[in-house]
Scaffold this active site. Sequence first.
Site, PDB file in Angstrom:
ATOM      1  N   LYS A 115      13.376  -7.545  -6.983  1.00  0.00           N
ATOM      2  CA  LYS A 115      13.815  -6.845  -5.820  1.00  0.00           C
ATOM      3  C   LYS A 115      15.203  -6.692  -5.709  1.00  0.00           C
ATOM      4  O   LYS A 115      15.630  -5.617  -4.878  1.00  0.00           O
ATOM      5  CB  LYS A 115      13.451  -7.835  -4.724  1.00  0.00           C
ATOM      6  N   LYS A 127       1.934  -3.289  -9.534  1.00  0.00           N
ATOM      7  CA  LYS A 127       0.987  -3.730  -8.572  1.00  0.00           C
ATOM      8  C   LYS A 127       0.744  -3.097  -7.526  1.00  0.00           C
ATOM      9  O   LYS A 127       1.724  -2.575  -6.943  1.00  0.00           O
ATOM     10  CB  LYS A 127       1.735  -5.228  -8.424  1.00  0.00           C
ATOM     11  N   LYS A 157       2.733  -3.078  -0.667  1.00  0.00           N
ATOM     12  CA  LYS A 157       2.904  -2.519   0.593  1.00  0.00           C
ATOM     13  C   LYS A 157       4.118  -1.496   0.740  1.00  0.00           C
ATOM     14  O   LYS A 157       4.022  -0.832   1.610  1.00  0.00           O
ATOM     15  CB  LYS A 157       3.251  -3.753   1.558  1.00  0.00           C
TER      16      LYS A 157
HETATM   17  P1  AMP Z   1       2.300  -9.812   0.305  1.00  0.00           P
HETATM   18  O1  AMP Z   1       1.715  -8.744   0.570  1.00  0.00           O
HETATM   19  O2  AMP Z   1       3.557  -9.791  -0.896  1.00  0.00           O
HETATM   20  O3  AMP Z   1       3.108 -10.674   1.298  1.00  0.00           O
HETATM   21  O4  AMP Z   1       1.276 -10.838  -0.354  1.00  0.00           O
HETATM   22  C1  AMP Z   1       0.451 -11.698   0.456  1.00  0.00           C
HETATM   23  C2  AMP Z   1      -0.751 -12.274  -0.407  1.00  0.00           C
HETATM   24  O5  AMP Z   1      -1.458 -11.120  -1.009  1.00  0.00           O
HETATM   25  C3  AMP Z   1      -0.151 -13.094  -1.434  1.00  0.00           C
HETATM   26  O6  AMP Z   1      -1.027 -14.137  -1.764  1.00  0.00           O
HETATM   27  C4  AMP Z   1      -0.200 -12.107  -2.750  1.00  0.00           C
HETATM   28  O7  AMP Z   1      -0.252 -13.104  -4.095  1.00  0.00           O
HETATM   29  C5  AMP Z   1      -1.315 -11.441  -2.486  1.00  0.00           C
HETATM   30  N1  AMP Z   1      -1.156 -10.218  -3.066  1.00  0.00           N
HETATM   31  C6  AMP Z   1      -0.282  -9.128  -2.828  1.00  0.00           C
HETATM   32  N2  AMP Z   1      -0.401  -8.210  -3.569  1.00  0.00           N
HETATM   33  C7  AMP Z   1      -1.393  -8.414  -4.312  1.00  0.00           C
HETATM   34  C8  AMP Z   1      -1.960  -7.602  -5.570  1.00  0.00           C
HETATM   35  N3  AMP Z   1      -1.537  -6.213  -5.908  1.00  0.00           N
HETATM   36  N4  AMP Z   1      -3.126  -8.099  -6.329  1.00  0.00           N
HETATM   37  C9  AMP Z   1      -3.457  -9.195  -5.886  1.00  0.00           C
HETATM   38  N5  AMP Z   1      -2.998  -9.960  -4.961  1.00  0.00           N
HETATM   39  C10 AMP Z   1      -1.868  -9.525  -4.262  1.00  0.00           C
END
Ligand code: AMP
Length: 332
Positions: free
Chosen positions: A111, A194, A197
Site C-alpha cells: 500500500k 486480487k 474494493k
Molecule cells: P477487506 O475488503 O480487505 O476489508 O477484507 C474483508 C474480508 O474479506 C477479509 O477477511 C479478507 O480476507 C476477505 N477478502 C477481501 N478480498 C478478498 C478476495 N479477493 N478473495 C477472498 N477474500 C477476500
Amino acid sequence: MNRIFSGIQPSGNLHLGNYLGAMRNWVDLQHDYECIFCMVDMHAITVWQDPAALRAQTRELAAGMIAAGIDPEKNVLFVQSQVPAHAELAWVFNCVARMGWLSRMTQFKEKAGKNKENVSVGLFAYPCLMAADILVYKATHVPVGEDQKQHLELARDVAQKFNSDYGKDVFPLPEPLILGAATRVMSLRDGAKKMSKSDPSDYARINMSDDADTLALKIRKAKTDPLPLPETAEELVDRPEAANLLGIYAALLGKSLDAAMAEVAGLSFADFKSRLADAAVSVLGPINAEMARLRQDPGYVDGVLKRGGEKAAALARPVIDEVYETVGFLRP
Ligand code: AMP
Ligand code: TRP
C-alpha cells in the site's frame, strides 16, 4: 472457550471476494461459536475516506452482513469506533510491537509503495489496531482470507510478547481460520490481482449490490484466454483467469473444484460463463433484495449496530481493566 472475532472495512463496495472469502464463512460459524463481527471504520481511515461516503458505506456493509445471514441478535455486530476499547488497547500494543515487525508487513509495503514517507502513521500501525480488535475480546479464532494471515501472525507475536514482558498469561494466541474453496477471489480483469474494493475498474469485481443484468454482463466480459475451457485441475496451471472463474463457480455451488470442473467439462467458455452467471444470480440475488429492503430502513440498521456496540463494550471493558492493571497504570 472458543470465541470468534473478525473485521471488515467499510471502505467501498462489498464484493464477491468478501462474500466467498469471508462473510459466507461467518454465516456458517455463527452456529458453532460465539461470534463478534466488527465494521472496522478506524482501519478504513488509514487511507483517505470521504466522511459522508464512509458513513454510508458503514451502513451498507452492516446491511450486507445482515442480508447475507448474520443474525445480529445471536452475534455481536458493531462498529469499531463506537467501542473505545479498540483504540485504548491499540495504543498499548503500539508500545509492545517493534518497528521491525511492522516494517515487514507485505500489505504495508504494497500500500505504501514508493511513497513510504508520505503515508499515514496509522497505515503503518494498522496491524497493532487489528491485534487489539481481536485480543480485546480474547478471541481464540479469526476467520480471514489468505491475505490477512501475516497480520494474524503479528497479533500472535504481540500477544506473546505482552504475556512474556509482563510475566502473565493475559492473552490467548489467536488462530487463523482460513475456510472455504475460494479463499482468494481474483480480479475479473487480471487473474494475478486480487478482487478488491479499491480496483479503479468496476468490471474487475462483482459487487454484492450488482443486479442480475450487471452481474451477467461483468461475467461475460471477464478476461479469459484463447484455449478451450480446462477440464482437469492440471490444465489450470498458468491459466489464472480460467482458474479464477472455475474457482468462483465451485465456491458458489459449494462443491470441490474437481466436481465443479467435471460438471462443466466440454462446454465452451461462453456457455460456462452463462452457467456461472446463473449460479452467481441464484446466490447473490436474494441477498441483494434484502440489502435493498434494509437500505430503506437505516434506523433499524443503526439500532442494531448501537446494541451491538453496547454488547461489545461490555465484553471489552474487563480486558482493558486487566491490561491497564498489568502494565502499571494508576487506576481511579
Ligand atoms: P477487506 O475488503 O480487505 O476489508 O477484507 C474483508 C474480508 O474479506 C477479509 O477477511 C479478507 O480476507 C476477505 N477478502 C477481501 N478480498 C478478498 C478476495 N479477493 N478473495 C477472498 N477474500 C477476500
Ligand atoms: N485487516 C482486515 C482486512 O483488511 C480487517 C480487519 C481489521 C480484521 N481488524 C480485524 C480482520 C480483526 C480480522 C480480525 O481484511
